[in-house]
Design a protein around this motif. Structure first.
Motif, PDB file in Angstrom:
ATOM      1  N   LEU A 182      -7.365  -3.763  -2.204  1.00 10.39           N
ATOM      2  CA  LEU A 182      -6.784  -2.425  -2.291  1.00 10.39           C
ATOM      3  C   LEU A 182      -7.506  -1.640  -3.386  1.00 10.39           C
ATOM      4  CD1 LEU A 182      -2.953  -3.170  -1.987  1.00 10.39           C
ATOM      5  CD2 LEU A 182      -4.359  -1.939  -0.336  1.00 10.39           C
ATOM      6  N   ALA A 233      -3.379  -5.472   7.059  1.00  5.32           N
ATOM      7  CA  ALA A 233      -2.196  -4.844   6.453  1.00  5.32           C
ATOM      8  C   ALA A 233      -0.927  -5.646   6.722  1.00  5.32           C
ATOM      9  CB  ALA A 233      -2.035  -3.418   6.977  1.00  5.32           C
ATOM     10  N   ALA A 246       0.833  -1.206   0.000  1.00  6.15           N
ATOM     11  CA  ALA A 246       0.000   0.000   0.000  1.00  6.15           C
ATOM     12  C   ALA A 246       0.871   1.261   0.000  1.00  6.15           C
ATOM     13  CB  ALA A 246      -0.927  -0.005   1.206  1.00  6.15           C
ATOM     14  N   VAL A 297      -3.703 -10.672  -2.197  1.00  2.00           N
ATOM     15  CA  VAL A 297      -4.227  -9.311  -2.265  1.00  2.00           C
ATOM     16  C   VAL A 297      -4.696  -9.044  -3.683  1.00  2.00           C
ATOM     17  CG1 VAL A 297      -1.880  -8.403  -2.689  1.00  2.00           C
ATOM     18  CG2 VAL A 297      -3.684  -6.854  -1.883  1.00  2.00           C
ATOM     19  N   LEU A 333      -7.335   0.310   2.016  1.00  2.00           N
ATOM     20  CA  LEU A 333      -6.965  -1.067   2.317  1.00  2.00           C
ATOM     21  C   LEU A 333      -8.047  -1.698   3.174  1.00  2.00           C
ATOM     22  CD1 LEU A 333      -3.427  -2.223   3.456  1.00  2.00           C
ATOM     23  CD2 LEU A 333      -5.493  -3.182   4.477  1.00  2.00           C
TER      24      LEU A 333
END
Length: 255
Positions: free
Chosen positions: A219, A169, A152, A197, A165
């Motif tokens: 994301l 994380a 990110a 992701v 997000l």
């Protein structure tokens, strides 16, 4: 230095072949959407054929505009009124051609939005997934990007926009899946493909729950932000191939 021009119809034919427009069932016509002057010396490229982009083309005396988001979308009002009339009037009064490529530009293996986004974010593509292979799958080339949080931060630096997000994380990254623009409908297929992701441009309410429940992080990186690079690369490629001028204009869009 003598200015080099390319014939409008030659360019249209070349682009249709290069981007294989006949392969795709799309939501809009791909190719030459508005016919302008026959000879093109300067191509101006941008993400969307907004009035602001058209006005910039007039200011720069461009002969053609090349975009990802053009006109005449399926289901839209067919009447030439309001903002559509103002945009078309500006193009026609100034004899400027409009070329637009939607799915063909997303999909091109070298010049397309997904290929160019991978290049910007330094992702090594390995395979495709989803209907018509719209989704891309790969791994980060930088071994220092280990978690989704690292990714990110990397995306924010590269795209100039902080992604939203949804998920953990701290999750370690194995496979990265992506598709530029409004491609959250491929999220479930990215999960099945084994992605740690998935990144795309937009997000809506159900996507949040799917990310939380599946364990695959989502994301949301911006529709415009993820689709700036394909059309710019295509314009530059055409300039090198035909010798005509090219300029990319980024009309800021926070979405």
């Amino acid at each position: 230095m003598k200015e080099i021009s390319v014939n409008r119809d030659v360019l249209a034919k070349y682009l249709d072949a290069k981007l294989e427009t006949a392969r795709y069932r799309d939501y809009c016509p791909n190719g030459l959407q508005v016919e302008g002057r026959a000879e093109i010396k300067l191509i101006l490229s941008g993400v969307t054929a907004s009035l602001a982009l058209l006005e910039r083309a007039v200011e720069l005396k461009a002969d053609a505009i090349l975009v990802h988001h053009g006109y005449f979308w399926r289901g839209e009002d067919m009447r030439v009124v309001g903002q559509k009339q103002r945009r078309l009037k500006l193009l026609l009064e100034n004899d400027i051609s409009l070329f637009a490529y939607h799915l063909p530009l997303d999909m091109h293996p070298e010049l397309g939005n997904n290929a160019q986004l991978a290049r910007q974010l330094e992702i090594d593509a390995s395979s495709r997934f989803g209907d018509d292979d719209l989704g891309w799958l790969g791994k980060m080339s930088d071994p220092e990007i280990k978690t989704v949080g690292d990714l990110a931060c990397h995306i924010e630096k590269k795209l100039g926009r902080k992604p939203m997000l949804i998920g953990d994380a701290a999750q370690l990254i194995d496979q990265v899946a992506w598709c530029s623009g409004a491609a959250q409908n491929l999220f479930d297929k990215a999960i099945v493909a084994g992605a740690s992701v998935y990144l795309s441009g937009e997000i809506s309410e159900p996507t949040v729950h799917l990310a939380r429940e599946s364990g695959t992080v989502y994301l949301s990186c911006g529709h415009h932000a993820t689709e700036r690079y394909g059309v710019a690369a295509l314009g530059e490629y055409l300039s090198q191939h035909f010798g005509c001028g090219h300029q990319f204009v980024d009309i800021d869009n926070p979405v």
